[in-house]
Design a protein around this motif. Structure first.
Motif, PDB file in Angstrom:
ATOM      1  N   GLY A  39       4.875   5.614  -1.597  1.00 30.47           N
ATOM      2  CA  GLY A  39       5.209   4.094  -1.013  1.00 30.47           C
ATOM      3  C   GLY A  39       6.176   4.189   0.014  1.00 30.47           C
ATOM      4  O   GLY A  39       6.661   5.081   0.430  1.00 30.47           O
ATOM      5  N   ALA A  40       6.524   2.832   0.240  1.00 31.23           N
ATOM      6  CA  ALA A  40       7.590   2.573   1.090  1.00 31.23           C
ATOM      7  C   ALA A  40       8.564   1.776   0.427  1.00 31.23           C
ATOM      8  O   ALA A  40       8.439   0.525   0.526  1.00 31.23           O
ATOM      9  CB  ALA A  40       7.027   1.951   2.310  1.00 31.23           C
ATOM     10  N   PRO A  41       9.618   2.059  -0.505  1.00 36.72           N
ATOM     11  CA  PRO A  41      10.486   1.132  -1.018  1.00 36.72           C
ATOM     12  C   PRO A  41      11.165   0.373  -0.212  1.00 36.72           C
ATOM     13  O   PRO A  41      11.480  -0.965  -0.350  1.00 36.72           O
ATOM     14  CB  PRO A  41      11.405   1.964  -1.799  1.00 36.72           C
ATOM     15  N   ALA A  42      11.655   0.657   1.170  1.00 37.08           N
ATOM     16  CA  ALA A  42      12.440   0.027   2.087  1.00 37.08           C
ATOM     17  C   ALA A  42      11.668  -1.288   2.249  1.00 37.08           C
ATOM     18  O   ALA A  42      12.202  -2.386   2.839  1.00 37.08           O
ATOM     19  CB  ALA A  42      12.749   0.632   3.012  1.00 37.08           C
ATOM     20  N   LEU A  43      10.203  -1.183   2.431  1.00 36.67           N
ATOM     21  CA  LEU A  43       9.579  -2.487   2.830  1.00 36.67           C
ATOM     22  C   LEU A  43       9.159  -3.400   1.670  1.00 36.67           C
ATOM     23  O   LEU A  43       8.698  -4.312   1.983  1.00 36.67           O
ATOM     24  CB  LEU A  43       8.287  -2.052   3.761  1.00 36.67           C
ATOM     25  N   ARG A  44       9.365  -3.000   0.520  1.00 34.84           N
ATOM     26  CA  ARG A  44       9.069  -3.893  -0.667  1.00 34.84           C
ATOM     27  C   ARG A  44      10.169  -4.800  -1.085  1.00 34.84           C
ATOM     28  O   ARG A  44      10.963  -4.580  -1.154  1.00 34.84           O
ATOM     29  CB  ARG A  44       8.558  -2.997  -1.813  1.00 34.84           C
ATOM     30  N   ALA A  66      -1.646   1.952   6.606  1.00 40.46           N
ATOM     31  CA  ALA A  66      -1.856   0.620   5.979  1.00 40.46           C
ATOM     32  C   ALA A  66      -0.487   0.012   6.151  1.00 40.46           C
ATOM     33  O   ALA A  66      -0.242  -1.211   6.879  1.00 40.46           O
ATOM     34  CB  ALA A  66      -2.171   0.550   4.420  1.00 40.46           C
ATOM     35  N   ARG A  67       0.724   0.606   5.906  1.00 43.59           N
ATOM     36  CA  ARG A  67       1.865  -0.080   6.150  1.00 43.59           C
ATOM     37  C   ARG A  67       2.027  -0.189   7.469  1.00 43.59           C
ATOM     38  O   ARG A  67       2.851  -1.245   8.020  1.00 43.59           O
ATOM     39  CB  ARG A  67       2.945   0.979   5.333  1.00 43.59           C
ATOM     40  N   ARG A  68       1.840   0.831   8.456  1.00 40.57           N
ATOM     41  CA  ARG A  68       1.946   0.908   9.759  1.00 40.57           C
ATOM     42  C   ARG A  68       1.315  -0.429  10.392  1.00 40.57           C
ATOM     43  O   ARG A  68       1.865  -1.043  11.149  1.00 40.57           O
ATOM     44  CB  ARG A  68       1.598   1.976  10.566  1.00 40.57           C
ATOM     45  N   LEU A  69       0.278  -0.702   9.955  1.00 39.05           N
ATOM     46  CA  LEU A  69      -0.859  -1.863  10.290  1.00 39.05           C
ATOM     47  C   LEU A  69      -0.118  -3.090  10.031  1.00 39.05           C
ATOM     48  O   LEU A  69      -0.098  -4.022  10.720  1.00 39.05           O
ATOM     49  CB  LEU A  69      -2.240  -1.620   9.786  1.00 39.05           C
ATOM     50  N   ALA A  70       0.573  -2.984   8.561  1.00 43.23           N
ATOM     51  CA  ALA A  70       1.212  -4.140   8.098  1.00 43.23           C
ATOM     52  C   ALA A  70       2.347  -4.506   9.153  1.00 43.23           C
ATOM     53  O   ALA A  70       2.790  -5.651   9.442  1.00 43.23           O
ATOM     54  CB  ALA A  70       1.720  -3.987   6.677  1.00 43.23           C
ATOM     55  N   VAL A  71       3.312  -3.415   9.517  1.00 43.96           N
ATOM     56  CA  VAL A  71       4.556  -3.535  10.215  1.00 43.96           C
ATOM     57  C   VAL A  71       3.921  -4.182  11.512  1.00 43.96           C
ATOM     58  O   VAL A  71       4.742  -5.227  12.159  1.00 43.96           O
ATOM     59  CB  VAL A  71       5.299  -2.307  10.254  1.00 43.96           C
ATOM     60  N   LEU A  72       2.938  -3.735  12.229  1.00 43.49           N
ATOM     61  CA  LEU A  72       2.508  -4.329  13.507  1.00 43.49           C
ATOM     62  C   LEU A  72       2.094  -5.352  13.528  1.00 43.49           C
ATOM     63  O   LEU A  72       2.376  -6.400  14.206  1.00 43.49           O
ATOM     64  CB  LEU A  72       1.146  -3.146  13.921  1.00 43.49           C
ATOM     65  N   GLY A  73       1.472  -5.907  12.380  1.00 42.20           N
ATOM     66  CA  GLY A  73       0.810  -7.298  12.211  1.00 42.20           C
ATOM     67  C   GLY A  73       1.994  -8.028  12.110  1.00 42.20           C
ATOM     68  O   GLY A  73       2.111  -9.274  12.745  1.00 42.20           O
ATOM     69  N   ALA A  74       3.023  -7.748  11.212  1.00 41.20           N
ATOM     70  CA  ALA A  74       4.156  -8.598  11.116  1.00 41.20           C
ATOM     71  C   ALA A  74       4.845  -8.960  12.325  1.00 41.20           C
ATOM     72  O   ALA A  74       5.268  -9.976  12.683  1.00 41.20           O
ATOM     73  CB  ALA A  74       5.177  -8.023   9.952  1.00 41.20           C
ATOM     74  N   VAL A  75       5.142  -7.879  13.184  1.00 42.71           N
ATOM     75  CA  VAL A  75       5.835  -7.996  14.427  1.00 42.71           C
ATOM     76  C   VAL A  75       4.922  -8.711  15.284  1.00 42.71           C
ATOM     77  O   VAL A  75       5.821  -9.695  15.843  1.00 42.71           O
ATOM     78  CB  VAL A  75       6.281  -6.324  14.951  1.00 42.71           C
ATOM     79  N   VAL A  76       3.680  -8.778  15.522  1.00 44.94           N
ATOM     80  CA  VAL A  76       3.140  -9.417  16.331  1.00 44.94           C
ATOM     81  C   VAL A  76       3.187 -10.994  15.853  1.00 44.94           C
ATOM     82  O   VAL A  76       3.394 -11.845  16.737  1.00 44.94           O
ATOM     83  CB  VAL A  76       1.611  -9.111  16.553  1.00 44.94           C
ATOM     84  N   PHE A  77       3.115 -11.185  14.684  1.00 47.92           N
ATOM     85  CA  PHE A  77       3.144 -12.758  14.206  1.00 47.92           C
ATOM     86  C   PHE A  77       4.847 -13.224  14.490  1.00 47.92           C
ATOM     87  O   PHE A  77       4.950 -14.270  14.924  1.00 47.92           O
ATOM     88  CB  PHE A  77       2.947 -12.592  12.593  1.00 47.92           C
ATOM     89  N   LEU A  78       5.868 -12.461  14.147  1.00 50.06           N
ATOM     90  CA  LEU A  78       7.094 -12.682  14.250  1.00 50.06           C
ATOM     91  C   LEU A  78       7.320 -12.982  15.663  1.00 50.06           C
ATOM     92  O   LEU A  78       8.158 -13.828  16.175  1.00 50.06           O
ATOM     93  CB  LEU A  78       7.972 -11.647  13.703  1.00 50.06           C
ATOM     94  N   SER A 126       0.876  -1.289  -0.064  1.00 49.11           N
ATOM     95  CA  SER A 126      -0.024  -0.067  -0.001  1.00 49.11           C
ATOM     96  C   SER A 126       0.872   1.252  -0.044  1.00 49.11           C
ATOM     97  O   SER A 126       2.002   1.232   0.530  1.00 49.11           O
ATOM     98  CB  SER A 126      -0.725  -0.155   1.104  1.00 49.11           C
ATOM     99  N   SER A 127       0.326   2.472  -0.541  1.00 50.71           N
ATOM    100  CA  SER A 127       0.938   3.633  -0.812  1.00 50.71           C
ATOM    101  C   SER A 127       0.368   4.283   0.571  1.00 50.71           C
ATOM    102  O   SER A 127       1.196   5.610   0.762  1.00 50.71           O
ATOM    103  CB  SER A 127       0.673   4.203  -1.914  1.00 50.71           C
ATOM    104  N   GLY A 128      -0.504   4.145   1.385  1.00 48.44           N
ATOM    105  CA  GLY A 128      -0.751   4.635   2.556  1.00 48.44           C
ATOM    106  C   GLY A 128      -0.037   4.470   3.828  1.00 48.44           C
ATOM    107  O   GLY A 128       0.213   3.311   4.076  1.00 48.44           O
ATOM    108  N   ARG A 129       0.355   5.235   4.486  1.00 48.09           N
ATOM    109  CA  ARG A 129       1.157   5.223   5.790  1.00 48.09           C
ATOM    110  C   ARG A 129       0.482   4.385   6.766  1.00 48.09           C
ATOM    111  O   ARG A 129       1.003   3.616   7.402  1.00 48.09           O
ATOM    112  CB  ARG A 129       1.474   6.587   6.307  1.00 48.09           C
TER     113      ARG A 129
END
Length: 131
Positions: A126-131, A73-85, A68-71
């Motif tokens: 966008g967030a090139p560092a996360l893609r 959405a990306r924050r939610l993705a990172v939060l979800g990823a960290v919880v999962f990890l 996502s290009s939305g900040r």
């Protein structure tokens, strides 16, 4: 790379859940936290498909949100990823420990750096560092 990792994980977990769910029982011997073997060899054994398919769906959602290009959405993705990890870290070698911890930290750092210096409001870059 992050999107690819979560897409691969979603596909792998879905495939194994639907074709060889008993394979997940081997993680019980690899855990570093005492409650995980009992959980994996107990209730989880009988509910593997029921649990793994939502986990795979969550991994897919994380991948999509990272694109996502939305900040927000990306924050939610990172939060979800960290919880999962963090949740898989006690699986030890079965989760490529300590990868889950170092990768979770790396996601947080990359997210902070990609948002550094950007004005508040909709993110169009966008967030090139996360893609």
């Amino acid at each position: 790379a992050s999107v690819a990792i979560f897409l691969w994980a979603a596909w792998t977990n879905s495939r194994i859940a639907l074709t060889r769910p008993a394979d997940y029982q081997t993680f019980g011997e690899l855990t570093v936290l005492g409650v995980y073997p009992g959980f994996l060899h107990g209730w989880f054994r009988d509910q593997t498909v029921l649990l793994l398919l939502p986990i795979a769906a969550g991994e897919l959602i994380i991948a999509v949100l990272l694109l996502s290009s939305g900040r927000a959405a990306r924050r939610l993705a990172v939060l979800g990823a960290v919880v999962f990890l963090l949740a898989i870290a006690p699986l030890g070698v079965g989760s490529a420990f300590p990868f889950s911890l170092t990768y979770g930290l790396a996601l947080v750092i990359m997210a902070q750096r990609s948002n550094a210096g950007r004005p508040a409001g909709p993110d169009r870059g966008g967030a090139p560092a996360l893609r």
